[in-house]
Motif scaffolding. Structure first.
Motif, PDB file in Angstrom:
ATOM      1  N   ASP A 223      41.180  42.604  37.590  1.00 38.38           N
ATOM      2  CA  ASP A 223      41.580  42.708  35.612  1.00 38.38           C
ATOM      3  C   ASP A 223      43.045  42.023  36.569  1.00 38.38           C
ATOM      4  OD1 ASP A 223      39.998  43.702  34.415  1.00 38.38           O
ATOM      5  OD2 ASP A 223      40.246  45.577  34.319  1.00 38.38           O
ATOM      6  N   TYR A 224      43.841  42.408  37.387  1.00 39.66           N
ATOM      7  CA  TYR A 224      44.851  41.857  37.772  1.00 39.66           C
ATOM      8  C   TYR A 224      44.482  40.359  38.329  1.00 39.66           C
ATOM      9  CZ  TYR A 224      46.533  46.708  37.707  1.00 39.66           C
ATOM     10  OH  TYR A 224      46.944  47.440  37.404  1.00 39.66           O
ATOM     11  N   ALA A 225      43.246  40.088  39.166  1.00 36.99           N
ATOM     12  CA  ALA A 225      43.377  38.516  39.753  1.00 36.99           C
ATOM     13  C   ALA A 225      43.058  37.494  38.377  1.00 36.99           C
ATOM     14  CB  ALA A 225      42.113  38.978  40.384  1.00 36.99           C
ATOM     15  N   ALA A 226      42.510  37.988  37.848  1.00 34.08           N
ATOM     16  CA  ALA A 226      42.172  37.136  36.310  1.00 34.08           C
ATOM     17  C   ALA A 226      43.739  37.080  35.141  1.00 34.08           C
ATOM     18  CB  ALA A 226      40.978  38.505  35.526  1.00 34.08           C
ATOM     19  N   ALA A 227      44.706  37.817  35.474  1.00 30.72           N
ATOM     20  CA  ALA A 227      45.508  38.360  35.312  1.00 30.72           C
ATOM     21  C   ALA A 227      46.918  36.598  36.021  1.00 30.72           C
ATOM     22  CB  ALA A 227      46.429  39.411  34.221  1.00 30.72           C
ATOM     23  N   GLY A 228      46.511  37.137  36.751  1.00 32.76           N
ATOM     24  CA  GLY A 228      47.406  35.955  37.922  1.00 32.76           C
ATOM     25  C   GLY A 228      47.923  37.233  38.668  1.00 32.76           C
TER      26      GLY A 228
END
Length: 535
Positions: A223-228
């Protein structure tokens, strides 16, 4: 091989000590729940104004002072969206201005007391006059700073520090939910909206976050990676105590940084730390006539009525002692950890911002002195982002489900004491999402093509306030537990009331209800239900 470095800061011309290997990062987490319009005393808006006055204004003063000495990359500062919203809110700004003026009046009152209203060495007229004079001067300074620096809100204040590379900003999800227990759709929505909120306020999108309660569940790194998001904080035990380097999580490029408990607990721990020193101002002892805090800690088992009057000179000497102790602790930790891992190590000390000033009156002075003393001792101070770019990152790791609460697991937010809130949250979230989905797709058949829906927005706003991690924390810790239960159920009621009217086809009534609740809970004005991820 060591080398000696010389300070370039104005007024610091003496040579520093030999440089220590590695990097030290101070991380501060700034968070309070949404308090505006929800009570005043003993829990409510007073909590906001006390923290703003005692911690936020002094912290900014410290950072601006050090920035004027050409010091940069001093602190990694987490500012949660709910705090940022309150520091920008016109109602809160007006309330804070009134609170500061009232503080000054209370201090003036103390200087004119001729007869003690209560017994004890801190309540004599002489002691109160001395206290009142000091507090009047302090209140006058803060009023001036607030009127010149903060009058347009907190965002311009923090943006100046960000633009000047004085701090790194950590963001977070809207309303500070305990993410592992949250519906994945609402979790993603809260995170993305929280990052967008930071950009709108500060013109900076955080590269990292302080996950609420440092809570982690396997898979959240995706989730964090997808949100930048490139990095986030966990507590030391999540990394099995090995916090000498940041660690990429589960094969991702998202780095977890762990709080070094050996260093952090030197300042503050569940049982000890600097603020309990006998010379420091006692947080719990009030003069009931003026509401001022006149006593020093004196001793752990000394009753309030027997505590000695606060002595600024005695406290100042204790600050110097604790600055020296902390610097030496960090220095030895960097040397030993660097030797252990065979490369320069990274030490992260992390605290709630409110510790510095609100809970520990001398904390801001300690911060200012320690941020000068660390470089003078040959210790490099930098941010979490600098740790990433400086290659203070080790091998990948699998993190366990964890938090920074009691037991370092989820018990504070999911234990038996709050099982009813866990159930309440699940029911409210499911009902809210179903209602919002139906409302946004009814007219057009597509959520993305739907017009902005103020009612749906308010349903999600109240839902996020319902699932704030603060309420179960306060209940589990028996800290204003009744207030916390009241707040959780109040926002749950608001969500259900609006959603129920909308689901029944009473759009006009739902609109009136949403308008009414928004007058109290109008934070996150840019929140847009159309950005809710699809089911």
């Amino acid at each position: 091989m060591t080398r000696t470095v010389t300070s370039t800061a104005p007024g610091l011309n003496h040579p520093r000590q030999p440089e220590v290997p590695g990097l030290f990062t101070l991380v501060l987490h700034t968070h309070l729940p949404w308090l505006a319009h929800h009570g005043r005393w003993p829990v409510g808006e007073e909590w906001l104004y006390q923290s703003w006055s005692a911690a936020y204004i002094p912290l900014v003063r410290v950072l601006r002072t050090l920035a004027a000495e050409n010091r940069r990359h001093l602190v990694t500062l987490g500012v949660t969206p709910v705090v940022a919203a309150q520091l920008d809110d016109p109602y809160c700004l007006q309330g804070m201005h009134h609170w500061l003026a009232n503080w000054q009046l209370r201090a003036l009152e103390a200087t004119h007391i001729r007869k003690a209203a209560q017994a004890g060495p801190t309540s004599t007229p002489e002691a109160l006059r001395e206290l009142g004079a000091r507090e009047y001067t302090e209140a006058e300074r803060e009023l001036g700073e607030f009127e010149t620096l903060w009058r347009h809100g907190g965002s311009p204040v923090f943006r100046e520090l960000l633009d000047g590379d004085v701090i790194e900003l950590l963001g977070g999800p809207l309303a500070h939910p305990f993410q592992p227990l949250l519906n994945p759709r609402l979790r993603e929505f809260a995170l993305r909206e929280g990052l967008a909120d930071a950009w709108q306020r500060f013109a900076h999108t955080p590269a990292g976050i302080w996950a609420p309660e440092c809570a982690y569940a396997p898979g959240m790194e995706r989730d964090y990676a997808a949100a930048g998001i490139g990095h986030f904080m966990v507590d030391g035990p999540s990394l099995h105590g090995d916090t000498a380097l940041g660690r990429p999580v589960s094969g991702s490029n998202v780095v977890a940084f762990g709080r070094d408990l050996q260093v952090s607990y030197r300042v503050w721990s569940p049982k000890s730390g600097y603020p309990g020193h006998p010379a420091y101002r006692d947080f719990h002892t009030y003069d009931h006539t003026t509401g001022l805090k006149p006593a020093r800690v004196t001793g752990r088992h000394v009753p309030s009525q027997s505590k000695a009057p606060y002595d600024p000179e005695r406290a100042d000497a204790a600050v110097d002692t604790h600055v020296a102790d902390f610097v030496e602790t960090v220095r030895q930790r960097l040397i030993s950890e660097s030797a252990r891992i065979g490369r320069p190590a990274h030490v992260v000390a992390a605290f709630d911002t409110e510790l510095f000033g609100h809970w520990w009156y001398e904390g801001p002075v300690w911060l200012e002195r320690v941020l000068r003393a660390l470089p003078a001792a040959g210790i490099r101070v930098g941010t979490l982002s600098e740790a990433v770019t400086g290659d203070y990152v080790g091998a990948a790791v699998e993190l366990p489900p964890s938090s920074w609460g009691s037991g370092k697991d989820w018990q504070v937010w999911a234990g038996e004491q709050v099982a009813d809130l866990v159930q309440l949250n699940g029911e409210v979230v499911d009902a809210a999402l179903a209602t919002v989905d139906k409302a946004l797709t009814q007219a057009t058949g597509s959520l993305t093509l739907a017009p902005r829906d103020f009612v749906a927005d308010q349903i999600l706003r109240e839902t996020l306030l319902t699932v704030s991690s603060d309420w179960p924390f306060m209940i589990s810790k028996d800290s204003a537990a009744d207030y916390a239960r009241y707040r959780a159920h109040l926002h749950a009621h608001a969500t259900r009331e609006i959603a129920g009217a909308l689901a029944a086809g009473r759009r006009g009534h739902a609109q009136r209800l949403a308008d009414g609740w928004n007058r109290a809970d109008g934070l996150f004005g840019a929140l847009d239900a159309r950005r809710l991820p699809s089911a």
